[in-house]
Write a protein that holds these residues in place. Structure first.
Motif: not given
Ligand SMILES: Nc1ncnc2c1ncn2[C@@H]1O[C@H](COP(=O)(O)OP(=O)(O)OP(=O)(O)O)[C@@H](O)[C@H]1O
Ligand SMILES: Nc1nc2c(c(=O)[nH]1)N=C(CO)CN2
Length: 162
Positions: A1-2, A66-67, A103-106
């Motif tokens: 889980m995020t 997912s994002p 945890g996600t950079e885009c």
């Protein structure tokens, strides 16, 4: 889980009602749990002034989407609420922005994380710092520090949700 953070905004058709219904919609998304939600805030429009005040809030969710799938679900929810896209910063029944996804950079046109304008918007940072003051916006700092440095004129806390 995020953990992920979502900004909600509305300035048409009883905005507070729309934002509360949208929180119910977010809570009902597949593979997603609503962890917390900020108070609702009445905020003066930023960017294009000749429109009604907004109601804004921020929600924290825990998700296995997912994002990209989470954003798609949020855009589908906007469409369900009758969002019509006209011009940038136009009035809207419901705007949902994906602010952060742990945890996600885009940096795609379709999805940029963190949301590129969030750190400079008091209508985002004030509700975010209410529910997650220590949350760090990569490249910018902690939510509470960023919120305290912004001009909070035109922002009024309406009500706690619970
Ligand atoms: N983090 C993000 N959250 C939401 N949409 C994003 C994000 N990154 C890129 N987008 C893209 O931006 C597009 C336009 O979003 P939208 O119409 O909500 O912009 P806006 O609310 O008018 O302006 P702003 O993005 O400054 O809040 C969406 O279709 C989406 O694909
Ligand atoms: N107060 C306020 N102003 C805005 C908002 C918003 O949600 N609240 N959203 C915008 C485009 O996303 C532009 N301006």
């Amino acid at each position: 889980m995020t953990l992920a953070y979502v900004a909600l905004g509305s300035n048409l058709a009883s905005p507070a009602v729309q934002v509360r219904r949208a929180l119910d919609g977010i809570a009902a998304l597949p593979a997603t749990r609503l962890v917390s939600a900020s108070s609702l805030y009445r905020t003066a429009p930023v960017g294009y002034a000749d429109q009604p005040d907004f109601v804004n809030a921020v929600a924290c969710v825990d998700t296995t989407l997912s994002p990209q799938a989470l954003l798609a679900a949020l855009l589908a929810l906007e469409a369900e609420f009758g969002r019509v896209r006209s011009f940038r910063n136009a009035p809207r029944v419901l705007d949902l922005d994906l602010l952060l996804y742990e945890g996600t950079e885009c940096a795609d046109d379709a999805l940029t994380l963190p949301h590129p304008r969030m750190h400079e918007r008091a209508f985002v940072m004030v509700p975010l710092s209410e529910i997650a003051p220590d949350c760090v916006i990569p490249g910018h700092g902690a939510a509470a520090d960023l919120a305290s440095a912004l001009d909070k004129g035109g922002i009024e806390r309406l009500s706690a949700l619970s």
